[in-house]
Write a protein that holds these residues in place. Structure first.
Motif, PDB file in Angstrom:
ATOM      1  N   GLY A 217       0.844  -1.272  -0.027  1.00  0.00           N
ATOM      2  CA  GLY A 217      -0.057   0.062  -0.124  1.00  0.00           C
ATOM      3  C   GLY A 217       0.862   1.166   0.095  1.00  0.00           C
ATOM      4  O   GLY A 217       0.262   2.322   0.326  1.00  0.00           O
ATOM      5  N   TRP A 218       2.010   1.129  -0.490  1.00  0.00           N
ATOM      6  CA  TRP A 218       2.817   2.646  -0.368  1.00  0.00           C
ATOM      7  C   TRP A 218       2.540   3.484  -1.112  1.00  0.00           C
ATOM      8  O   TRP A 218       2.672   4.509  -1.055  1.00  0.00           O
ATOM      9  CB  TRP A 218       4.270   1.897  -0.682  1.00  0.00           C
ATOM     10  N   ARG A 219       1.959   3.093  -2.460  1.00  0.00           N
ATOM     11  CA  ARG A 219       1.773   4.167  -3.324  1.00  0.00           C
ATOM     12  C   ARG A 219       0.284   4.973  -2.646  1.00  0.00           C
ATOM     13  O   ARG A 219       0.336   6.291  -2.801  1.00  0.00           O
ATOM     14  CB  ARG A 219       0.966   3.633  -4.638  1.00  0.00           C
ATOM     15  N   PHE A 220      -0.628   4.399  -1.920  1.00  0.00           N
ATOM     16  CA  PHE A 220      -1.643   5.076  -1.360  1.00  0.00           C
ATOM     17  C   PHE A 220      -0.994   5.822  -0.223  1.00  0.00           C
ATOM     18  O   PHE A 220      -1.543   6.972  -0.082  1.00  0.00           O
ATOM     19  CB  PHE A 220      -2.791   4.133  -0.987  1.00  0.00           C
ATOM     20  N   PHE A 221      -0.273   5.376   0.698  1.00  0.00           N
ATOM     21  CA  PHE A 221       0.150   6.065   1.848  1.00  0.00           C
ATOM     22  C   PHE A 221       1.120   7.374   1.527  1.00  0.00           C
ATOM     23  O   PHE A 221       0.930   8.249   2.220  1.00  0.00           O
ATOM     24  CB  PHE A 221       1.068   5.209   2.772  1.00  0.00           C
ATOM     25  N   ARG A 222       1.862   7.311   0.297  1.00  0.00           N
ATOM     26  CA  ARG A 222       2.444   8.214  -0.019  1.00  0.00           C
ATOM     27  C   ARG A 222       1.665   9.582  -0.284  1.00  0.00           C
ATOM     28  O   ARG A 222       2.140  10.534  -0.056  1.00  0.00           O
ATOM     29  CB  ARG A 222       3.309   7.732  -1.398  1.00  0.00           C
ATOM     30  N   SER A 223       0.491   9.196  -1.029  1.00  0.00           N
ATOM     31  CA  SER A 223      -0.344  10.449  -1.351  1.00  0.00           C
ATOM     32  C   SER A 223      -0.940  10.881  -0.025  1.00  0.00           C
ATOM     33  O   SER A 223      -1.145  12.105   0.226  1.00  0.00           O
ATOM     34  CB  SER A 223      -1.324   9.748  -2.313  1.00  0.00           C
ATOM     35  N   LEU A 224      -1.373   9.799   0.679  1.00  0.00           N
ATOM     36  CA  LEU A 224      -2.207  10.239   1.945  1.00  0.00           C
ATOM     37  C   LEU A 224      -1.360  11.026   2.849  1.00  0.00           C
ATOM     38  O   LEU A 224      -1.762  11.927   3.455  1.00  0.00           O
ATOM     39  CB  LEU A 224      -2.450   8.950   2.661  1.00  0.00           C
ATOM     40  N   TYR A 225      -0.056  10.969   2.862  1.00  0.00           N
ATOM     41  CA  TYR A 225       0.838  11.579   3.874  1.00  0.00           C
ATOM     42  C   TYR A 225       1.085  13.028   3.315  1.00  0.00           C
ATOM     43  O   TYR A 225       1.581  14.012   4.070  1.00  0.00           O
ATOM     44  CB  TYR A 225       2.427  10.685   4.335  1.00  0.00           C
ATOM     45  N   TYR A 226       1.201  13.212   1.932  1.00  0.00           N
ATOM     46  CA  TYR A 226       1.324  14.594   1.276  1.00  0.00           C
ATOM     47  C   TYR A 226       0.380  15.309   1.360  1.00  0.00           C
ATOM     48  O   TYR A 226       0.731  16.669   1.028  1.00  0.00           O
ATOM     49  CB  TYR A 226       2.151  14.275   0.099  1.00  0.00           C
ATOM     50  N   ILE A 227      -0.734  15.123   1.513  1.00  0.00           N
ATOM     51  CA  ILE A 227      -1.947  15.726   1.326  1.00  0.00           C
ATOM     52  C   ILE A 227      -1.878  17.165   2.291  1.00  0.00           C
ATOM     53  O   ILE A 227      -2.008  18.086   1.982  1.00  0.00           O
ATOM     54  CB  ILE A 227      -3.395  14.978   1.412  1.00  0.00           C
ATOM     55  N   PRO A 228      -1.727  16.662   3.528  1.00  0.00           N
ATOM     56  CA  PRO A 228      -1.487  17.885   4.669  1.00  0.00           C
ATOM     57  C   PRO A 228      -0.713  19.045   4.104  1.00  0.00           C
ATOM     58  O   PRO A 228      -0.888  20.294   4.437  1.00  0.00           O
ATOM     59  CB  PRO A 228      -1.317  17.109   5.790  1.00  0.00           C
ATOM     60  N   THR A 229       0.432  18.643   3.551  1.00  0.00           N
ATOM     61  CA  THR A 229       1.206  19.485   3.040  1.00  0.00           C
ATOM     62  C   THR A 229       0.917  20.356   2.221  1.00  0.00           C
ATOM     63  O   THR A 229       1.332  22.085   2.219  1.00  0.00           O
ATOM     64  CB  THR A 229       2.505  18.766   2.512  1.00  0.00           C
ATOM     65  N   ILE A 230       0.100  20.267   1.070  1.00  0.00           N
ATOM     66  CA  ILE A 230      -0.409  21.356   0.229  1.00  0.00           C
ATOM     67  C   ILE A 230      -1.491  22.002   0.790  1.00  0.00           C
ATOM     68  O   ILE A 230      -2.111  23.006   0.041  1.00  0.00           O
ATOM     69  CB  ILE A 230      -0.800  20.577  -1.086  1.00  0.00           C
ATOM     70  N   LEU A 231      -1.965  21.702   1.988  1.00  0.00           N
ATOM     71  CA  LEU A 231      -3.024  22.820   2.577  1.00  0.00           C
ATOM     72  C   LEU A 231      -2.277  23.767   3.231  1.00  0.00           C
ATOM     73  O   LEU A 231      -1.444  23.533   3.881  1.00  0.00           O
ATOM     74  CB  LEU A 231      -3.655  21.903   3.653  1.00  0.00           C
TER      75      LEU A 231
ATOM     76  N   PHE B 288       1.664  20.871  13.664  1.00  0.00           N
ATOM     77  CA  PHE B 288       2.892  21.016  12.973  1.00  0.00           C
ATOM     78  C   PHE B 288       3.593  19.601  12.407  1.00  0.00           C
ATOM     79  O   PHE B 288       3.858  19.808  11.239  1.00  0.00           O
ATOM     80  CB  PHE B 288       3.789  21.480  14.007  1.00  0.00           C
ATOM     81  N   TYR B 289       3.238  18.568  13.472  1.00  0.00           N
ATOM     82  CA  TYR B 289       3.536  17.204  12.904  1.00  0.00           C
ATOM     83  C   TYR B 289       2.696  16.722  11.520  1.00  0.00           C
ATOM     84  O   TYR B 289       3.319  16.200  10.450  1.00  0.00           O
ATOM     85  CB  TYR B 289       3.571  16.311  14.058  1.00  0.00           C
ATOM     86  N   TRP B 290       1.639  16.903  11.550  1.00  0.00           N
ATOM     87  CA  TRP B 290       0.697  16.265  10.542  1.00  0.00           C
ATOM     88  C   TRP B 290       0.791  17.167   9.291  1.00  0.00           C
ATOM     89  O   TRP B 290       0.625  16.371   8.377  1.00  0.00           O
ATOM     90  CB  TRP B 290      -0.851  16.855  11.343  1.00  0.00           C
ATOM     91  N   GLN B 291       1.282  18.532   9.389  1.00  0.00           N
ATOM     92  CA  GLN B 291       1.276  19.038   8.165  1.00  0.00           C
ATOM     93  C   GLN B 291       2.968  18.917   7.702  1.00  0.00           C
ATOM     94  O   GLN B 291       2.939  18.919   6.479  1.00  0.00           O
ATOM     95  CB  GLN B 291       1.307  20.747   8.368  1.00  0.00           C
ATOM     96  N   THR B 292       3.767  18.862   8.585  1.00  0.00           N
ATOM     97  CA  THR B 292       5.295  18.711   8.021  1.00  0.00           C
ATOM     98  C   THR B 292       5.578  17.054   7.717  1.00  0.00           C
ATOM     99  O   THR B 292       6.648  16.877   6.893  1.00  0.00           O
ATOM    100  CB  THR B 292       6.118  19.053   9.189  1.00  0.00           C
ATOM    101  N   LEU B 293       4.741  16.165   8.263  1.00  0.00           N
ATOM    102  CA  LEU B 293       5.077  14.909   7.760  1.00  0.00           C
ATOM    103  C   LEU B 293       5.430  14.319   6.375  1.00  0.00           C
ATOM    104  O   LEU B 293       6.236  13.906   5.996  1.00  0.00           O
ATOM    105  CB  LEU B 293       4.036  13.776   8.570  1.00  0.00           C
ATOM    106  N   GLY B 294       4.388  14.838   5.470  1.00  0.00           N
ATOM    107  CA  GLY B 294       4.236  14.537   4.115  1.00  0.00           C
ATOM    108  C   GLY B 294       5.554  15.208   3.517  1.00  0.00           C
ATOM    109  O   GLY B 294       6.208  14.720   2.744  1.00  0.00           O
ATOM    110  N   GLN B 295       5.852  16.497   3.799  1.00  0.00           N
ATOM    111  CA  GLN B 295       7.276  17.342   3.322  1.00  0.00           C
ATOM    112  C   GLN B 295       8.494  16.505   3.833  1.00  0.00           C
ATOM    113  O   GLN B 295       9.322  16.123   2.977  1.00  0.00           O
ATOM    114  CB  GLN B 295       6.908  18.761   3.981  1.00  0.00           C
ATOM    115  N   GLY B 296       8.487  16.191   4.971  1.00  0.00           N
ATOM    116  CA  GLY B 296       9.758  15.228   5.703  1.00  0.00           C
ATOM    117  C   GLY B 296       9.976  14.145   4.823  1.00  0.00           C
ATOM    118  O   GLY B 296      11.013  13.662   4.279  1.00  0.00           O
TER     119      GLY B 296
END
Length: 290
Positions: free
Chosen positions: A97-111, A161-169
């Protein structure tokens, strides 16, 4: 005109609009802020008062409270660093499921930070979904005032801070992992190295520049990027207990009629703090890499 002189002149003239724009947008405001930090200024009229603003900043005790609030976020960086590193390694290993989680983690970063802050403010409200869920699980009575107490207010802000930074990190560390030559891992496999040995002997040393970049950028963010998040979630409250320096600059500049000079001096202090912190981290990181 000699052709080399003509080429040099053409190059300088091509760069001139960019330098003019940079000077008008960046350097002029910096010089203007530095000048007005020595004045009592209400936006229209200014009166030269020398170092009075700076003396007041370092003597009234407010600066140390603001630095403590920024330090709380600064000390939370190792947590998001470790979390981003773990997530990126799992995504790099292409777990199920790495493709799904990659998109899921990055969504908060673009908000926008304001959107994230308003969302979390509604979730952690007394009648929000967090209290309802905890009451359904029988953990609390569902009346916790998350944003009315200092420890829980900081927890909410750090969670945002964690929720929005996780995807970027995760994206940054995935880029660092992709730059490691696969031949190194293949040689390690042939030599019988296990997963943990590959992680600590190959992956982690190779990611030192990426870790340094992530740490420095987030340290700077903890000083100059918290305004929108704090404004949306706690507005510096309760009282001024969650107010960082950049939010206090806004309060002094736009909510007080004649303290623009004080806000300018506080901006210069913040600039020096960020400059020294960045210089120290970069110097330390270079020594560690060597």
């Amino acid at each position: 005109m000699h052709y080399r002189t003509r080429e040099s002149l053409s190059g300088y003239l091509s760069l001139l609009p960019a330098f003019l724009a940079l000077g008008a947008i960046v350097f002029y405001p910096m010089v203007n802020t530095f000048y007005h930090s020595f004045t009592k200024w209400n936006g229209a009229d200014s009166q030269w008062i020398g170092l009075r603003n700076y003396r007041f900043i370092f003597s009234n005790g407010e600066l140390w409270t603001l630095l403590r609030n920024n330090a709380v976020f600064l000390l939370s960086i190792p947590g998001i660093l470790l979390l981003s590193l773990v997530v990126s390694v799992l995504l790099f290993e292409e777990v199920r499921g790495w493709r799904f989680f990659r998109s899921l983690y990055y969504i908060p970063t673009i908000l926008s930070s304001v959107v994230v802050g308003m969302l979390m403010k509604m979730m952690f409200a007394p009648s929000g979904v967090v209290n309802e869920m905890l009451r359904a699980l029988g953990l609390t009575d569902g009346t916790t005032e998350w944003l009315s107490r200092v420890p829980t207010a900081f927890l909410v802000l750090i969670f945002c801070f964690y929720w929005q930074t996780l995807g970027q990190g995760a994206l940054i560390f995935l880029s660092g992992l992709s730059s490691i030559s696969p031949e190194i891992y293949e040689s390690a496999n042939l030599d019988g190295a296990g997963w943990w040995q590959r992680l600590f002997r190959i992956t982690m040393p190779s990611l030192v520049p990426t870790i340094v970049y992530f740490t420095v950028t987030n340290a700077i963010y903890c000083f100059i990027g918290l305004f929108s998040l704090v404004y949306a979630v706690t507005q510096g409250g309760p009282g001024r207990e969650t107010t960082p320096i950049d939010y206090m600059i806004y309060i002094k500049a736009f909510q007080s009629p004649d303290q623009l000079g004080y806000a300018s001096a506080l901006s210069i202090v913040l600039f020096v703090i960020v400059l020294l912190a960045s210089w120290a981290q970069i110097r330390w990181s270079r020594r560690y890499q060597e």
